[in-house]
Design a protein around this motif. Structure first.
Motif, short mmCIF file in Angstrom:
data_model
loop_
_atom_site.label_atom_id
_atom_site.label_comp_id
_atom_site.label_asym_id
_atom_site.label_seq_id
_atom_site.Cartn_x
_atom_site.Cartn_y
_atom_site.Cartn_z
N GLY A 60 0.83 -1.20 0.00
CA GLY A 60 0.00 0.00 0.00
C GLY A 60 0.86 1.24 0.00
O GLY A 60 2.10 1.17 0.01
N GLY A 61 0.20 2.39 -0.01
CA GLY A 61 0.90 3.65 0.14
C GLY A 61 1.62 4.17 -1.07
O GLY A 61 2.26 5.22 -1.01
N VAL A 153 -9.96 2.72 7.57
CA VAL A 153 -11.06 1.97 6.98
C VAL A 153 -12.26 2.90 6.88
O VAL A 153 -12.82 3.30 7.90
CB VAL A 153 -11.44 0.74 7.81
CG1 VAL A 153 -12.53 -0.06 7.10
CG2 VAL A 153 -10.23 -0.14 8.09
N PRO A 154 -12.68 3.31 5.68
CA PRO A 154 -13.89 4.12 5.55
C PRO A 154 -15.10 3.35 6.05
O PRO A 154 -15.18 2.12 5.93
CB PRO A 154 -13.99 4.38 4.05
CG PRO A 154 -12.62 4.13 3.51
CD PRO A 154 -12.04 3.06 4.38
N ALA A 155 -16.07 4.06 6.62
CA ALA A 155 -17.26 3.40 7.17
C ALA A 155 -18.02 2.64 6.11
O ALA A 155 -18.68 1.63 6.40
CB ALA A 155 -18.17 4.44 7.83
N SER A 160 -9.34 -2.16 4.63
CA SER A 160 -8.58 -0.95 4.92
C SER A 160 -7.94 -0.39 3.65
O SER A 160 -7.75 -1.10 2.66
CB SER A 160 -7.49 -1.25 5.95
OG SER A 160 -6.54 -2.16 5.42
N LEU A 161 -7.60 0.87 3.72
CA LEU A 161 -6.90 1.57 2.65
C LEU A 161 -5.62 2.17 3.22
O LEU A 161 -5.60 2.61 4.38
CB LEU A 161 -7.76 2.70 2.09
CG LEU A 161 -8.76 2.40 0.98
CD1 LEU A 161 -9.69 3.60 0.80
CD2 LEU A 161 -8.03 2.12 -0.32
N THR A 162 -4.57 2.21 2.42
CA THR A 162 -3.37 2.95 2.79
C THR A 162 -3.01 3.86 1.62
O THR A 162 -2.66 3.39 0.54
CB THR A 162 -2.19 2.02 3.09
OG1 THR A 162 -2.54 1.11 4.13
CG2 THR A 162 -0.98 2.82 3.52
#
Length: 314
Positions: A60-61, A153-155, A160-162
């Motif tokens: 990620g990232g 982590v958006p609702a 998850s996102l990075t």
């Protein structure tokens, strides 16, 4: 003009008119081919879907935008003056600041600040305002280029996102070579010893044993719902792996030290920096290691990007 000639001219005009209309219709109705590397590239999403769930620790990232979410820094250039206030927002797919998150390890968002030469590392927890703006003080003491990683982590999401963005600190910049470490490092009076290795495309065990004054530390504090947190960054492009430990406090199996175990998979062969956060007696400490991942089963055949000097010198 005779009748036959008039009919021929009229037919030719109709053919030209219909041909032009057909060409315009195709030009207007044609679906544009997505540009290579576009955030919404359908081929890219198909590839992601095809591999979804097959990599426990994806990199990620590397992108400032992913799945419609964008990391937006208020400032990308700051002075190298020690404590520095950072502020940013995560923009949702509708372009508005994201205000709804799912807590992960007791926090809505984890912010990692690492220098491009991998000599500096901070794991921070910003505070979010009602309008979606995150703020946090960071120690930007050395001039150079930094990478910010927002892990959240958006609702509305289940995974998850990075996201990553570059930050530049002005001043006399002297890049350092990749730090080399052995299997044991000492930080704040604690000795942390690493066993295990990273292998490309192959899950492996990494175990960190913590001791102090020659005695094993068997009473580590729970920190963010774990006895340790590990961030792995790939040298060269700072590909990001956030690896959670095996087991958690209170599960009836996991002991509070002296060893904290992780399972990690390197995405490619090459050099990596490992940053272990652990807490003892109410204070968080960070132990940093350098490991070289060898080729493993399922390894990416593409060579690991070689470390390069940051592009921005101030």
């Amino acid at each position: 003009m005779n009748t036959a000639l008039k009919v021929a001219v009229f037919a030719s005009g109709l053919a030209l008119a219909f041909g032009a209309a057909y060409g315009v219709g195709h030009a207007v109705g044609r679906t544009p081919t997505p540009a290579a590397g576009h955030a919404h590239d359908t081929a890219g999403h198909a590839a992601q879907d095809e591999h979804a769930g097959h990599d426990d620790h994806p990199v990620g990232g590397l992108q400032v935008s992913d799945r419609g979410y964008t990391l937006s820094l208020d400032r990308t250039i700051v002075p190298a003056a020690g404590p520095t206030g950072l502020s940013f927002r995560v923009l949702a797919p509708d372009g508005r600041p994201l205000t709804a998150y799912k807590p992960a390890h007791e926090k809505e968002l984890h912010l990692i600040v690492a220098s491009r030469d991998l000599t500096s590392f901070q794991h921070l927890h910003p505070v979010r305002a009602a309008d979606g703006t995150w703020t946090v003080p960071a120690d930007i003491a050395k001039a150079g280029d930094y990478r910010l990683f927002a892990d959240f982590v958006p609702a509305a999401e289940t995974e998850s996102l990075t996201l990553g963005a570059d930050l530049h600190a002005t001043g006399d910049y002297r890049p350092a070579t990749l730090p080399q470490t052995g299997r044991s490092v000492t930080v704040d009076g604690y000795t942390v010893t690493l066993t295990g290795d990273l292998a490309a495309g192959k899950a492996g065990r990494l175990a960190f044993a913590v001791s102090k004054d020659g005695r094993p530390v068997d009473d580590l504090d729970p920190y963010l719902a774990a006895y340790g947190h590990l961030v792995v960054l790939r040298a060269g492009d700072l590909g990001y792996l956030h690896v959670h430990p095996d087991g958690e406090p209170g599960d009836g199996v996991t002991e509070p030290g002296p060893e904290v175990d992780f399972t990690a998979t390197a995405p490619s062969a090459g050099d990596y920096r490992l940053f272990l956060d652990f807490q003892h007696a109410g204070t968080v400490h960070t132990a940093a290691f350098t490991l070289t991942a060898g080729a493993g089963a399922g390894a990416d055949n593409a060579p690991t990007p070689a470390p390069t000097e940051p592009a921005h010198h101030h």
